[in-house]
Design an enzyme around this catalytic site. Structure first.
Site, PDB file in Angstrom:
ATOM      1  N   HIS A  13       0.872  -1.190   0.000  1.00  0.00           N
ATOM      2  CA  HIS A  13       0.000   0.000   0.000  1.00  0.00           C
ATOM      3  C   HIS A  13       0.903   1.233   0.000  1.00  0.00           C
ATOM      4  CE1 HIS A  13      -3.746   2.182   1.733  1.00  0.00           C
ATOM      5  NE2 HIS A  13      -2.860   3.106   1.385  1.00  0.00           N
ATOM      6  N   HIS A  15       1.361   5.434  -1.764  1.00  0.00           N
ATOM      7  CA  HIS A  15       0.921   6.546  -2.619  1.00  0.00           C
ATOM      8  C   HIS A  15       2.157   7.140  -3.276  1.00  0.00           C
ATOM      9  CE1 HIS A  15      -3.142   6.687  -0.791  1.00  0.00           C
ATOM     10  NE2 HIS A  15      -2.483   6.193   0.243  1.00  0.00           N
ATOM     11  N   LYS A  99      -9.619  -0.461  -5.151  1.00  0.00           N
ATOM     12  CA  LYS A  99      -9.621   0.205  -3.848  1.00  0.00           C
ATOM     13  C   LYS A  99     -10.983   0.844  -3.582  1.00  0.00           C
ATOM     14  CE  LYS A  99      -7.978   2.141  -0.071  1.00  0.00           C
ATOM     15  NZ  LYS A  99      -6.820   3.000   0.127  1.00  0.00           N
ATOM     16  N   HIS A 136     -10.520   1.045   2.470  1.00  0.00           N
ATOM     17  CA  HIS A 136     -10.264   2.064   3.495  1.00  0.00           C
ATOM     18  C   HIS A 136     -11.393   1.919   4.509  1.00  0.00           C
ATOM     19  CE1 HIS A 136      -8.656   5.984   4.992  1.00  0.00           C
ATOM     20  NE2 HIS A 136      -9.803   5.885   5.644  1.00  0.00           N
ATOM     21  N   HIS A 174      -4.341  -0.451   6.231  1.00  0.00           N
ATOM     22  CA  HIS A 174      -3.860   0.317   7.390  1.00  0.00           C
ATOM     23  C   HIS A 174      -4.744   0.149   8.620  1.00  0.00           C
ATOM     24  CE1 HIS A 174      -6.682   2.965   5.436  1.00  0.00           C
ATOM     25  NE2 HIS A 174      -5.818   3.422   4.569  1.00  0.00           N
ATOM     26  N   ASP A 247       1.625   2.766   3.484  1.00  0.00           N
ATOM     27  CA  ASP A 247       0.756   3.940   3.324  1.00  0.00           C
ATOM     28  C   ASP A 247       1.591   5.211   3.295  1.00  0.00           C
ATOM     29  OD1 ASP A 247      -1.593   5.263   2.823  1.00  0.00           O
ATOM     30  OD2 ASP A 247      -2.229   5.350   4.919  1.00  0.00           O
TER      31      ASP A 247
HETATM   32  O1  DOR Z   1      -3.115   9.504   5.696  1.00  0.00           O
HETATM   33  C1  DOR Z   1      -3.576   9.176   4.614  1.00  0.00           C
HETATM   34  N1  DOR Z   1      -3.135   9.708   3.463  1.00  0.00           N
HETATM   35  N2  DOR Z   1      -4.570   8.279   4.568  1.00  0.00           N
HETATM   36  C2  DOR Z   1      -5.197   7.983   3.445  1.00  0.00           C
HETATM   37  O2  DOR Z   1      -6.106   7.182   3.491  1.00  0.00           O
HETATM   38  C3  DOR Z   1      -4.850   8.658   2.170  1.00  0.00           C
HETATM   39  C4  DOR Z   1      -3.509   9.181   2.206  1.00  0.00           C
HETATM   40  C5  DOR Z   1      -3.245  10.182   1.113  1.00  0.00           C
HETATM   41  O3  DOR Z   1      -3.522   9.884  -0.050  1.00  0.00           O
HETATM   42  O4  DOR Z   1      -2.740  11.264   1.411  1.00  0.00           O
HETATM   43 ZN    ZN Z   2      -3.336   5.056   1.719  1.00  0.00          ZN
END
Ligand code: DOR
Ligand code: ZN
Length: 349
Positions: A13, A15, A99, A136, A174, A247
């Protein structure tokens, strides 16, 4: 020097964003991880297989020469997602998972799901072909306290959904509470959970005690100490239902350090060092490989990586950068509030 050699890890996971941030952060993920499940919450989101194909090209263009890295693409589930597109993308190996963001739950989730029944046709198709749904797991009901949103999601949404579609393979992303850990433990093999590095290290005091610290703010928000301890037990137990999803979620510093800061912690740069510290503290270094390299792979029904990496413990703390530069500005790196003595052999920081 203590060393630990394990199969090369995967991040289930992460980003990576797009544009300048993508360029700046991808090299940290591709350096330490063979594969990563890449989250689709871009603006606009990655909703079709064609979008995922295009985003994958951007990612690959940001991987430095010499790194071997496979991005595993995900689709952002909307109430208009076409089950045929999802299934075709999965069968062709172009997308690995879908997702589910409850609309309004987190960063760029406004195109997410409001009425779960509307996505049943997609979920039924995924259940039939064995595709993983990443969830989520927080309700968005404003009447529910933010610290209770995960537990209420399990009761109101996840459990009813899994009863209706027991074949559907779900990852609770998470997980942050003892309730979540207990739920995953009590469920069968169609449910697993990712755990982030930061939720193993911070509790809610890090955000709120002695001043407000936006760089520890993420979603789901860190909970009380008892929950952090439950997460530590789950991650270090070797139980195959729990695996790493960092995450890592970079935001430019001005967007975190303001009156309404974004949720997200950027940790891909020092995650493995932090995790080795945590597992050493728990006397569980022999189970780190299960958490970062084996359990996720098994759940996703992919072969484990053959390549090995060596983690090493230095006498002196390793000097990781406190922030990184991108063409759009600075991004602060997760500070675990302890000196990190571990890194991957051959890496500077
Ligand atoms: O803290 C987070 N940031 N939780 C999420 O679910 C998304 C992520 C983000 O894309 O910034
Ligand atoms: Zn995330």
């Amino acid at each position: 020097m203590t060393t630990l050699t394990i199969r090369r890890p995967d991040d289930w996971h992460v980003h990576l964003r797009d544009g300048a941030i993508l360029k700046a952060v991808t090299p940290y993920t591709s350096r330490d991880f063979a594969r990563a499940i890449v989250m689709p919450n871009l603006v606009p989101p990655v909703v079709t297989v064609a979008d995922a194909r295009c985003y994958r090209e951007h990612i690959l263009a940001s991987v430095p020469q010499g790194h071997s890295f496979t991005p595993l693409m995900t689709l952002y589930l909307t109430e208009n997602t076409d089950p045929n597109d999802v299934e075709a993308g999965f069968r062709d190996g172009e997308v690995t998972a879908v997702k589910l963001y409850p609309a309004g739950a987190t960063t760029n989730s406004q195109s997410g799901v409001r009425v779960i029944e509307k996505v049943y046709p997609v979920l039924e198709r995924m259940a039939a072909c064995g595709m993983v749904l990443c969830v989520h797991g927080e309700v968005t009901d404003p009447a529910i306290d933010i610290f209770d949103r995960e537990a209420v999601f399990i009761e109101r949404v996840l459990e009813p959904l899994r009863r209706r579609m027991p074949e559907l393979r779900v990852v609770m992303e998470h997980v942050t509470t003892r309730d979540g850990v207990d739920y995953v433990r009590s469920a069968g093999d169609s449910l697993a959970a990712t755990i982030t590095t930061h939720h193993l290290i911070i509790n809610r005091n890090a955000i709120l005690a002695g001043g407000i610290r936006p760089h520890y703010y993420c979603l789901p928000v860190a909970k009380r100490e008892e929950h952090r301890l439950a997460l530590r037990r789950a991650a270090t137990s070797g139980d195959r239902h729990f695996f790493l999803g960092t995450d890592s979620a970079p935001h430019l510093d001005p967007l975190k350090e303001c009156a309404c800061g974004c949720a997200g912690i950027f940790s891909s740069l020092n995650t493995l060092g932090c995790l080795a510290h945590v597992f050493e503290e728990e006397g569980a270094l022999d189970r780190l490989e299960a958490f970062v390299s084996l359990n996720g792979t098994a759940f996703y029904r992919l072969p484990p990586n053959e390549e090995r990496v060596t983690l090493q413990r230095h006498e002196q703390p390793v000097a990781f950068p406190r922030m990184i530069e991108t063409d759009d500005g600075l991004i602060t790196v997760f500070d675990p509030m302890f000196p990190i003595h571990w890194n991957v052999a051959g890496e500077a920081g």
